[in-house]
Design an enzyme around this catalytic site. Structure first.
Site, mmCIF file in Angstrom:
data_model
loop_
_atom_site.group_PDB
_atom_site.id
_atom_site.type_symbol
_atom_site.label_atom_id
_atom_site.label_comp_id
_atom_site.label_asym_id
_atom_site.label_seq_id
_atom_site.Cartn_x
_atom_site.Cartn_y
_atom_site.Cartn_z
ATOM 1 N N MET A 1 6.723 -42.391 49.298
ATOM 2 C CA MET A 1 5.415 -41.788 49.568
ATOM 3 C C MET A 1 5.607 -40.548 50.450
ATOM 4 O O MET A 1 6.197 -39.586 50.017
ATOM 5 C CB MET A 1 4.485 -42.814 50.228
ATOM 6 C CG MET A 1 4.101 -43.943 49.293
ATOM 7 S SD MET A 1 2.983 -43.388 47.993
ATOM 8 C CE MET A 1 1.458 -43.256 48.886
ATOM 9 N N CYS A 2 5.122 -40.613 51.685
ATOM 10 C CA CYS A 2 5.136 -39.511 52.646
ATOM 11 C C CYS A 2 4.154 -38.415 52.224
ATOM 12 O O CYS A 2 3.922 -38.188 51.036
ATOM 13 C CB CYS A 2 6.510 -38.905 52.840
ATOM 14 S SG CYS A 2 7.706 -40.041 53.571
ATOM 15 N N GLY A 3 3.595 -37.736 53.193
ATOM 16 C CA GLY A 3 2.687 -36.628 52.940
ATOM 17 C C GLY A 3 3.119 -35.415 53.731
ATOM 18 O O GLY A 3 3.504 -35.529 54.899
#
Length: 298
Positions: A1-3
């Protein structure tokens, strides 16, 4: 994921609002990474001075550090304290002696980043909590990048939080995973690049630092990384003059760019851009795979 997010301001009138906009963008990405967050802010500075962003590994930062450094170095020292981070501004000529003194007398302080124009703040927690802790919404600047992390390959620690900085006024945030980072790390060690963590994203930052030290432009360094770094990734890179975006040739990680007369903005998802003023007038597009996008001030 991560943004990940990035914001490059073309309109100088928006510079007092950089921290507010960047914080709001990153907060919308909380669901992509609730473990830790960080922001790099670029703003005013002098080529004659260096900012050392330091983090106290335990407890609060030393309130007397400035006085002790001034005495030790016999030089003008300014210290800005934000929670457990300190931004120590020193004459450029004192950089080596200051770092040596800190290693000997303040081993509890971790070096987060160095640069004439860059400050980095990162910590475990949600983006909104991290931004509020360091008063990021009140920060002025020309551009910045941010990251909120979901730790899928390592422990949830501040040391593992992005951005990673391995060169002066250079930092990187990353969404994805590199498969050959250990072999690249060994090669970079031989070139004198120092790493503080085992995170693969720090290897990507170190690779770009090395290529630019060897004479590459930011665009050339990123283009070279397509041949050297194996895996899937989206990079957003900050430098003194601007920022850049690169996706791997498969481009499996989501990414959106927006450009208007006022700014260039990047987000892992469009919702990160939707909070910006005038976004309805911007050109919104998906960056192409294996294509370097760079915006810089000259």
């Amino acid at each position: 994921m991560c943004g990940i997010v990035g914001l490059f301001l073309k309109n100088e009138a928006l510079q007092p609002q950089l921290g507010r906009h960047l914080s709001r963008m990153l907060t919308t990405m909380s669901a992509r990474g609730p473990d830790s967050a960080g922001i790099a802010v670029y703003g005013g500075g002098s080529d004659d001075l260096i900012k050392l962003t330091l983090r106290a590994s335990t407890g609060d930062a030393d309130r007397d550090l400035g006085a002790r450094l001034r005495t030790a170095l016999r030089a003008p020292i300014e210290v800005l304290r934000r929670a457990n981070h300190l931004v120590v501004t020193i004459p450029r000529a004192c950089r080596a002696s200051a770092l040596a003194w800190l290693r000997e007398h303040q081993p509890d302080l971790d070096l987060v980043g160095t640069g004439s124009h860059m400050e980095i703040y990162k910590e475990v927690g949600l983006p909104e909590q991290v931004a509020d802790k360091f008063a990021v919404p009140a920060m002025h600047g020309t551009h910045g990048i941010g990251h909120t992390r979901m730790a899928t390959e390592s422990a949830v620690t501040t040391a593992g939080a992005h951005p990673f900085s391995t060169g002066e006024d250079q930092c990187l945030v990353h969404n994805g995973s590199l498969s050959n980072h250990n072999s690249v790390r060994r090669n970079l060690h031989r070139e004198g690049i120092v790493f503080e963590t085992e995170n693969d994203s720090e290897v990507a930052a170190g690779y770009l630092t090395w290529r630019m030290r060897e004479g590459d432009s930011l665009k050339q360094a990123l283009t070279s990384s397509l041949d050297t770094l194996d895996g899937f990734f989206t990079f957003v890179v900050g430098t003194r003059d601007g920022f850049a975006v690169l996706r791997d040739p498969i481009a499996c990680k989501p990414a959106v760019l927006a450009e208007s007369d006022d700014y260039v903005a990047f987000g892992s998802e469009y919702r990160a851009l939707s909070v910006l003023p005038g976004i309805e007038k911007a050109r919104v597009f998906e960056p192409e795979p294996a294509t370097v996008y760079v915006w810089e001030r000259r």
